[in-house]
Every structure is written in C-alpha cells, then in structure tokens.
Scaffold this motif. Structure first.
Motif, PDB file in Angstrom:
ATOM      1  N   ALA A 171       0.533  -1.162  -0.020  1.00  0.00           N
ATOM      2  CA  ALA A 171      -0.115  -0.034   0.012  1.00  0.00           C
ATOM      3  C   ALA A 171       0.873   1.499  -0.039  1.00  0.00           C
ATOM      4  O   ALA A 171       0.400   2.267  -0.480  1.00  0.00           O
ATOM      5  CB  ALA A 171      -0.752  -0.079   1.162  1.00  0.00           C
ATOM      6  N   ALA A 172       2.112   1.128   0.478  1.00  0.00           N
ATOM      7  CA  ALA A 172       2.916   2.302   0.354  1.00  0.00           C
ATOM      8  C   ALA A 172       4.058   2.325  -0.777  1.00  0.00           C
ATOM      9  O   ALA A 172       4.710   3.350  -0.829  1.00  0.00           O
ATOM     10  CB  ALA A 172       3.832   2.390   1.915  1.00  0.00           C
ATOM     11  N   ARG A 173       3.606   1.570  -1.852  1.00  0.00           N
ATOM     12  CA  ARG A 173       4.781   1.855  -2.681  1.00  0.00           C
ATOM     13  C   ARG A 173       4.795   2.973  -3.558  1.00  0.00           C
ATOM     14  O   ARG A 173       5.530   3.794  -4.000  1.00  0.00           O
ATOM     15  CB  ARG A 173       4.563   0.579  -3.940  1.00  0.00           C
ATOM     16  N   GLU A 174       3.473   3.768  -3.859  1.00  0.00           N
ATOM     17  CA  GLU A 174       3.568   5.105  -4.310  1.00  0.00           C
ATOM     18  C   GLU A 174       4.057   6.055  -3.551  1.00  0.00           C
ATOM     19  O   GLU A 174       4.783   6.923  -4.243  1.00  0.00           O
ATOM     20  CB  GLU A 174       2.061   5.367  -4.761  1.00  0.00           C
ATOM     21  N   MET A 175       4.025   5.955  -2.310  1.00  0.00           N
ATOM     22  CA  MET A 175       4.465   6.877  -1.316  1.00  0.00           C
ATOM     23  C   MET A 175       6.100   6.754  -1.625  1.00  0.00           C
ATOM     24  O   MET A 175       6.802   7.853  -1.562  1.00  0.00           O
ATOM     25  CB  MET A 175       4.147   6.715   0.056  1.00  0.00           C
ATOM     26  N   ALA A 176       6.678   5.598  -1.478  1.00  0.00           N
ATOM     27  CA  ALA A 176       8.091   5.465  -1.598  1.00  0.00           C
ATOM     28  C   ALA A 176       8.744   5.906  -2.907  1.00  0.00           C
ATOM     29  O   ALA A 176       9.627   6.620  -2.969  1.00  0.00           O
ATOM     30  CB  ALA A 176       8.276   3.850  -1.348  1.00  0.00           C
ATOM     31  N   MET A 177       7.867   5.703  -3.899  1.00  0.00           N
ATOM     32  CA  MET A 177       8.461   6.317  -5.104  1.00  0.00           C
ATOM     33  C   MET A 177       8.326   7.653  -5.302  1.00  0.00           C
ATOM     34  O   MET A 177       9.390   7.980  -5.770  1.00  0.00           O
ATOM     35  CB  MET A 177       7.483   5.553  -6.293  1.00  0.00           C
TER      36      MET A 177
ATOM     37  N   LEU B 119      11.023   3.635   6.504  1.00  0.00           N
ATOM     38  CA  LEU B 119      10.824   2.874   7.990  1.00  0.00           C
ATOM     39  C   LEU B 119       9.568   3.478   8.630  1.00  0.00           C
ATOM     40  O   LEU B 119       8.640   2.649   8.862  1.00  0.00           O
ATOM     41  CB  LEU B 119      11.936   2.869   8.897  1.00  0.00           C
ATOM     42  N   ARG B 120       9.391   4.614   8.547  1.00  0.00           N
ATOM     43  CA  ARG B 120       8.192   5.247   9.177  1.00  0.00           C
ATOM     44  C   ARG B 120       7.135   4.841   8.283  1.00  0.00           C
ATOM     45  O   ARG B 120       5.993   4.998   8.920  1.00  0.00           O
ATOM     46  CB  ARG B 120       8.620   6.886   9.172  1.00  0.00           C
ATOM     47  N   HIS B 121       7.204   4.815   6.871  1.00  0.00           N
ATOM     48  CA  HIS B 121       6.220   4.615   5.941  1.00  0.00           C
ATOM     49  C   HIS B 121       5.635   2.948   6.632  1.00  0.00           C
ATOM     50  O   HIS B 121       4.327   2.834   6.584  1.00  0.00           O
ATOM     51  CB  HIS B 121       6.322   4.637   4.568  1.00  0.00           C
TER      52      HIS B 121
END
Length: 558
Positions: free
Chosen positions: A100-106, A156-158
């Motif tokens: 679910a966090a892949r877009e945030m990370a990118m 890590l926070r994500h």
C-alpha cells in the motif's frame, strides 16, 4: 600453487597509505591469498606491468536503491573502479515497503532524488516487503558490484505508520515496530540507518519527507539498537551553505553520537562560491563532533547540476515551489508567468539556499527552439544584460520561450581549488558525495574516484597516490565497519581496481544517454585509465569491456 587469478607485475598501493611496491597479487576463490613474487601459476593471469593495483573503490553515498532493477552492473560507478557502494542514504528509499505504500516510496524518490516517476513505476521489480527481503532481492539476482545497505528512516516510518508518517511523530507502539525492524535488518547485515533534516527534502504529496518528522524518542530507540549490537553507522543529511551546521543541528549530531555510541557521517561539506573559507570554518566548528565520531562527507569534484524547469528540484527548499511538486507542465508554466510568483521567488532567492540569484553561475546549455540557439553557452546574467531585464525574469522567460525544454548548467560549489585541496586532504573528512543513481538527468558525480586520481594526484600533485587510494578505499571501509575490504592483504576479499596512473581520469561534464526504462534520459560519466576491476575474485571489467559475471554480494559490517 595454482591460483584462480594472478595479477602480475603491478605497483601495489594497498589502501593503508603505505608506500607503493611492485608485487604480484594472487587470488583464490573470493580472497586474496598472497602478495609478493614467485607466487606460482594461475588459471588466469592479468598483466599489470606499468599499472597500479589497488583495493576496489568504495562509494559511501549512492542511491542505487531502484537502479539495480534495470542496471545490475550499476553504471556509471562500475566503469570507474568502484567495487562497492553504500545505498539507502538520506533517509529515503523503497524498503521496507508494504504494497500500500509503494506509491509513497516512489514519490519520495521522485521529489528527493529527482528520479522520473514513470521510470520507477515501470522499472522497479517489487519482490520484497521487509528490509532483509530487499537486501536479498538486490544481491540475490546477480549484481555487478557489492552493495551495502542503510535502512532509510522515511521508508521505515511509512512501514510502521502508513500515511500518518508524513503528518506526525510516532507513538510508542510504532517506535517499537521501527526498532524491531531495524534490529532485524542489522541481524540480516544492514550497515546502519539513514535520515535527513534538510528542508529541500520533500516527500510524497509535497509534504516534508517523513524522516524529517522523526522525534528524538524515535531516533533514540533506533540509536539504542546500534548501541546494543555494538555495530552500525548512521548517515544524516544536514547543513547549510558550506555545510554549516547551526547549534540545533550540532546538538542533534551530539545526541545521535551519544545515544548510539557508533560512528556517524553527515552530508555534505562543500566549498561555497563567494565564501570558500566557510567550509574550513565549518570543519573547525564541528571538530568536537568529529572527535566523537562524526565524519563529514566531501566532494573532490566541482559540484555542477543541469536543470530544466519541468523538474525544479533545486528550488525544493523555497516555499514558493512547495505547491508545484508533482504537477504538470501547464501548471508550472502558468506559475512561471505569474508576476506575483516571480516577485515572491525573487525575495526568497535573496536568502541563502541551494540556488542563489548569482546569474553569472547559470549557463544556458541546450534548447529545443532553433530561434534560441544563439543564446546557448552564455550565462543568464549576460543574456539579461543584453535584454535589459532582471536575471530571474530572463531565466524564466527563456524556459517559457522554449516550452520548458531549455536546459541550464548551474555551478553550485567546489570551484575554489585551494580550499577544496585542503578539505579533501583533511583526515577528518570522507571523500565521496557521488549521489550515484540519484538526480539522474541533472548530476552525475560517480567519477569522483578517477577525478581524484587524475586531477588531484597526477595533474595538481595535491595528494600522494598512496593517500588518495587510502581515501577511496581504507577510509570508507573504516567508517562503515567493513573490515574485510578496502585493503590489499592476504585473507581479505579480492575487490581490486587496476588503473593506469598516466591516464586515469574523468571529464568535468557528464554526457546524456537515453537508456532508462521507457527510453528516458540520464547522465553518465565515462572513465579513462581503468584497466580492470575484480569483484570477489571475479573479473567484472577488463579494458572497458564488462563481463557477464556478476559476483557482487552483500557488504557486511564487523
């Protein structure tokens, strides 16, 4: 004895600063087994007569976290004698990462490291969720260079907090998740963790990068993981002009050092234009922190960036640009035309920041419109004087006239050669700052090692060959606790660079290629004089030709 590889007749510079000597180097498996003469035969021999045989160079500051997916050799670093890289710097990365966090990370990588979003979306092969799984994915699929991993705090926070990572500090339960995950990552071989406090580090949605919101309770918990394990290094991005650290930033370094009892490296200490002595002043102001274990990273190259106004990363520390990240060209162009936007930005540029309003340092490098071709190669200051216009107005007008296709070359720092020479010779500093894998169409400083050897050792004679090699090998190995690399000695891993001291070097400016996923543009840096590189006993490159062997592995800290 019949060895696997014998490097014969070269001048061995062993990475310790000891005097060079002519000797053979024998390799069995992935280890150096002997240095000397009359070492017997070998299955393969490399003639190094007239060449220098050194440990492979260790790049302490890269962002290859995504590039390995489509470029496992890690070019351009592999061309320059680099055999090991440390990735996951500046608190930003793509692991750990829940689906679910892949877009945030990118989008963190897009905003902080100026990587094209479409390249990341099409190029990343998501094969992990945890950080140990990420490390296995990188080194388990055939990577050209050795990889060391810092666990980035934003990711890590994500992982622990989800969308709230960009809004607030972590609660006690979330802190425990982060500490437990760091411990698992360290047990799996991570080198430490990274973070940032830089204002220009903007995360997904234009919010501050999540690492910047970490409380001291969070940082303390992570530091205690390293303290309790007795290993690991912290990397933090911070500093103003010339790397200057204010009292609050110096206190944060003190806090991290005391709580972790581990080494720390901060980035970057650069030599500012107009006030070069500021870098030397910063080095003295932070000497008390250096004695505690804080090591500033420095660059030996002139620090230049190419920019175009479709990707205004260099203005990320200016509030005027905050609403313009992750938007389309039409909205950007509308903002650049707006008089209020220009006047507000003009006032902001009067304050210190990554980009100053010294228009003599900004050169028009490339345009798409032939009508503007006569301006190429001239500074914005010169063009503004000719037009009778303000520098900022001229800059934005040119960008708009070329439909935002114009490319500019901006000189950021490191042009005072006397001060740069003093900074890179100072044993309190660590040479690196390549940012390999980041800012892919703006900056490419991965040739810093060949630049050091060619420009500073051979041409300027500002440093001995032996000391330069130590600065590229033994010193980064020491900072990151990599005990089995960075030197040529029996029993250590066989990572070796073979180069011609008469020709080794690299160019001031990178060149553009279009080999990213989807044919997107990036800058590469060509190397001269690198005859061979050996990774874990296997030849990766010989006379410019890259072999099919991918012997890179996971760097381990003692």
């Amino acid at each position: 004895m019949n060895h696997d590889l014998l490097i014969r007749g070269g001048t061995v510079v062993d990475g310790t600063g000891a005097p060079a000597r002519v000797a053979d180097v024998a390799i069995q498996g992935d280890r150096i087994v002997a240095i000397g003469s009359e070492l017997g035969g070998a299955r393969e021999t490399l003639d190094a007569s007239g060449l220098v045989v050194s440990p492979g160079f260790i790049d302490p500051h890269t962002h290859y976290d995504a590039q390995w997916c489509w470029d496992p050799v890690l070019t351009s670093s592999a061309w320059h004698g680099v055999t090991s890289v440390v990735m996951g710097n500046c608190g930003v990365g793509i692991a750990p990462c829940r689906p679910a966090a892949r877009e945030m990370a990118m989008m963190d990588l897009v905003n902080v490291e100026a990587m094209p979003a479409e390249v990341l979306r099409s190029g990343i092969r998501w094969q992990w969720e945890t950080f140990p799984q990420f490390m296995d994915a990188v080194t388990g699929g055939g990577i050209g260079l050795n990889a060391g991993f810092l666990l980035p705090l934003a990711a890590l926070r994500h992982y622990a907090m989800g969308e709230q990572s960009g809004e607030r500090g972590a609660n006690p339960a979330e802190i425990r998740v982060m500490a437990d995950h760091l411990r698992a990552a360290m047990d799996a071989g991570a080198l430490g963790f990274s973070t940032t406090v830089l204002a220009q580090h903007i995360g997904h949605g234009g919010k501050p990068l999540a690492a910047r919101l970490a409380s001291r309770d969070e940082l303390k918990a992570l530091c205690h993981v390293l303290r309790d394990l007795g290993r690991g290094t912290i990397q933090i991005a911070m500093g103003g002009v010339g790397g200057a650290l204010n009292a609050e930033q110096q206190d944060l370094l003190r806090f991290l050092l005391e709580e972790s009892q581990r080494p720390l490296t901060w980035t970057f200490l650069l030599v500012p234009v107009g006030n070069p002595e500021r870098a030397l002043q910063t080095l003295e102001e932070t000497d008390w922190l250096t004695r505690m274990g804080a090591v500033p990273q420095v660059s030996c190259r002139p620090f230049l960036t190419q920019l175009e106004m479709t990707n205004p990363f260099i203005f990320a520390d200016r509030k005027t640009f905050a609403p313009l990240f992750n938007t389309d060209n039409a909205r950007l162009a509308a903002a650049y035309r707006d008089r209020h936007f220009r006047d507000t930005l003009r006032a902001e540029l009067a304050q210190p920041g990554a980009f100053s309003s010294d228009w003599t340092r900004l050169e028009l490098q490339q345009v798409n419109d032939p009508a503007l071709g006569g301006l190429v190669g001239r500074t914005v200051a010169d063009i503004a004087a000719e037009r009778g216009a303000d520098g900022l107005d001229t800059f934005l007008d040119i960008a708009l006239e070329d439909e935002l296709g114009a490319r500019f070359l901006y000189t950021i720092s490191n042009i005072d050669l006397d001060v740069v020479a003093r900074i890179i010779n100072d044993p309190r500093t660590l040479i690196g700052a390549s940012d390999g894998g980041a800012h892919v169409d703006q900056i490419c400083d991965v040739g810093y090692a060949t630049w050091l050897l060619g420009t500073w050792v051979r041409e300027r004679k500002a440093m001995s060959l032996e000391y330069a090699v130590q600065r590229l090998t033994g010193d980064p190995a020491r900072v990151f606790g990599i005990a089995d690399r960075g030197r040529i000695a029996a029993g250590l891993k066989a990572d070796i660079a073979v180069f011609d001291p008469a020709t080794v070097g690299s160019d001031r400016l990178a060149r553009a290629v279009f080999d990213l996923p989807g044919g997107r543009r990036r800058l590469v840096s060509d190397a001269r004089g690198i005859a061979a590189t050996v990774i874990n006993g296997q030849l990766l490159m010989r006379n410019g030709d890259v072999s099919a062997t991918r012997a890179g592995t996971h760097l381990q800290a003692a």
